[in-house]
Design a protein around this motif. Sequence first.
Motif, PDB file in Angstrom:
ATOM      1  N   VAL A 228      36.826  36.249  41.699  1.00  0.00           N
ATOM      2  CA  VAL A 228      38.244  35.907  41.827  1.00  0.00           C
ATOM      3  C   VAL A 228      38.477  34.981  43.017  1.00  0.00           C
ATOM      4  CG1 VAL A 228      40.542  36.844  42.286  1.00  0.00           C
ATOM      5  CG2 VAL A 228      39.006  38.024  40.724  1.00  0.00           C
ATOM      6  N   PHE A 229      37.807  35.291  44.144  1.00  0.00           N
ATOM      7  CA  PHE A 229      38.005  34.497  45.362  1.00  0.00           C
ATOM      8  C   PHE A 229      37.651  33.039  45.130  1.00  0.00           C
ATOM      9  CE2 PHE A 229      36.407  32.690  49.349  1.00  0.00           C
ATOM     10  CZ  PHE A 229      37.529  32.837  50.152  1.00  0.00           C
ATOM     11  N   TYR A 230      36.466  32.788  44.519  1.00  0.00           N
ATOM     12  CA  TYR A 230      36.043  31.390  44.338  1.00  0.00           C
ATOM     13  C   TYR A 230      36.788  30.703  43.209  1.00  0.00           C
ATOM     14  CZ  TYR A 230      32.690  32.160  47.958  1.00  0.00           C
ATOM     15  OH  TYR A 230      32.135  32.430  49.173  1.00  0.00           O
ATOM     16  N   ALA A 231      37.318  31.470  42.289  1.00  0.00           N
ATOM     17  CA  ALA A 231      38.185  30.870  41.273  1.00  0.00           C
ATOM     18  C   ALA A 231      39.466  30.380  41.939  1.00  0.00           C
ATOM     19  CB  ALA A 231      38.508  31.884  40.173  1.00  0.00           C
ATOM     20  N   ASN A 232      40.004  31.182  42.827  1.00  0.00           N
ATOM     21  CA  ASN A 232      41.244  30.815  43.515  1.00  0.00           C
ATOM     22  C   ASN A 232      41.050  29.629  44.442  1.00  0.00           C
ATOM     23  OD1 ASN A 232      42.582  32.822  42.215  1.00  0.00           O
ATOM     24  ND2 ASN A 232      42.443  34.298  43.906  1.00  0.00           N
ATOM     25  N   THR A 233      39.822  29.496  45.017  1.00  0.00           N
ATOM     26  CA  THR A 233      39.566  28.365  45.908  1.00  0.00           C
ATOM     27  C   THR A 233      38.972  27.174  45.142  1.00  0.00           C
ATOM     28  OG1 THR A 233      37.429  29.332  46.443  1.00  0.00           O
ATOM     29  CG2 THR A 233      39.235  29.785  47.969  1.00  0.00           C
ATOM     30  N   LEU A 234      38.944  27.264  43.823  1.00  0.00           N
ATOM     31  CA  LEU A 234      38.462  26.189  42.952  1.00  0.00           C
ATOM     32  C   LEU A 234      37.015  25.786  43.233  1.00  0.00           C
ATOM     33  CD1 LEU A 234      41.635  23.887  42.918  1.00  0.00           C
ATOM     34  CD2 LEU A 234      41.078  25.819  41.450  1.00  0.00           C
TER      35      LEU A 234
END
Lengths: 274, 261
Positions: A228-234
């Motif tokens: 989720v974290f890296y999805a949010n930071t693209l």
Amino acid sequence: MAKAADPRTALPGQRSPLAMGAGILSPTALRVGSTVVLVVLWEFFGRRVNPILFSYPTAILRAGVDLTASGELPRAILTSLQNFVAGFALAAVVGVTLGLLVGRFRLLEYALRHILDAFYVTPQVALIPLVILWFGLGPPAKIFIIFLVGMFPIFYNTADGVRSLGRGLVEVAEAYGASERQQFREVTVPATLPHIMTGVRLGIGRSLTGMVVAEMFTATSGLGAITVFYANTLDTARLFVPVIVLTLLGVALLQLGLSLERRFAPWKETERAW
Amino acid sequence: MLSVEAVCKQFDGRAVLVEFDLRVEDGQFVCLLGPSGCGKTTLLKILCGLLTPDRGRITLNGSPGIRPGVDVCLVFQHYGLFPWLSVLDNVAFGLKLRGVPTADRQRRAQEFIALVGLAGFEGHYPHQISGGMQQRAGLARALVNAPEILLMDEPFAAVDALTRERLQEQLLEIWDRDRKTVIFVTHSMDEAIYLADRVVVMGGPPGAVMDDVLTGLPRPRPKGIRGSDEYLRLMGQLRRRLEEAGPGRRPEETAHDGKGS
């Protein structure tokens, strides 16, 4: 003709055109080959896509090395596995116990079955917000979710296994003077083992999914949380790292489930008449 | 002596046994011969405690409390071995139920495994051995409990003809050691005459004794006995009785159509 086409039944010197390829390449070689082709295609076409929308193997590998070096990935794997083991052990113990009891005692079945059915058809992930209210964002909430989703297949397979048991072997025990209790312990439980192991194997898959969903929802720690974290930071390359780790974890756990099944119920294939 | 007096049993209003009487002397090898559904398996199940008679009395040496697994042991048609237990543990099963310590029961099981010719297969599981071997293990599992009466429910019906004859010979050899009472249910006239001192021909349902024949053939059975005049005369006699007894079917023709009653 149809018979000779099957490489297992083809006689030497009597090769059909279909069997020829299989003679040169072993199944393992074919598997490795198709995997390599897939990875190469992924690398080739992946590079042409906007890195925010997709990624490709070498970039993911680099991201994986970075995440491992920083300690972020090992920490997440450890957290996830700890929760998984705790939750799934609980699921196995409760599922098997409940399954044996409900399968054995009609009264319990009448009293509990419909309630458990209702729980089962409810998408249990819908309960995650409530579970977080109860247990907070830490490990207990995740352990509870892993337990909840993994427990049902184990319970159902165990209960159905007990009920589908023919009279045959129980009658044998009875004819040798076994008490009700001995019939249960010496026959019903071991005869149900194959069903229990099937439930365990199915439960592993569901628990793994439950774990990821719970981690995404709480977004505090574990493999789901970094996804989720890296999805949010693209940062899509890094997003793929935990996903691939989860794939490997799933494959490993599935293999573990299958080998447990073979270990504890080697007669399963040959002995269904009773 | 085993005594069955006026035993009645019905299933869903269908009478299988009505006022059935049978007496078996100690040490007698008795075959119950009859067509499918005549109640012979029901009788065996009553004798070993799997079914309770609706009425009637069963006594062993005058006392009514027959203990399954101790006084009587049943050998099953489809072997009934536990697939999760090794041959050794299958044979030791009855002893385990009665709390015999592990080392002791394994030693005794071993003895009977050797007796039925399965030495070397103790660690095998049932699915790893042939049908004939499985039934020998089934026989050892019964014998190890030293029952007063050995009950056998068409034990050799599921194996091929040659294996069946070998098993019959072996059974007689083992029986000859201590000549305990055996009640052996079968469809086969040949099997009944070859094995038994006494053949009880049953008809029905409801089960009734149509004939009761002492074979009087020499023991141990000489080679080639199956071709002797006396053997053939007995075959003829039993065949006539069975044709009168059954509902138009001869037993050999129904040998593989099911499990009896």
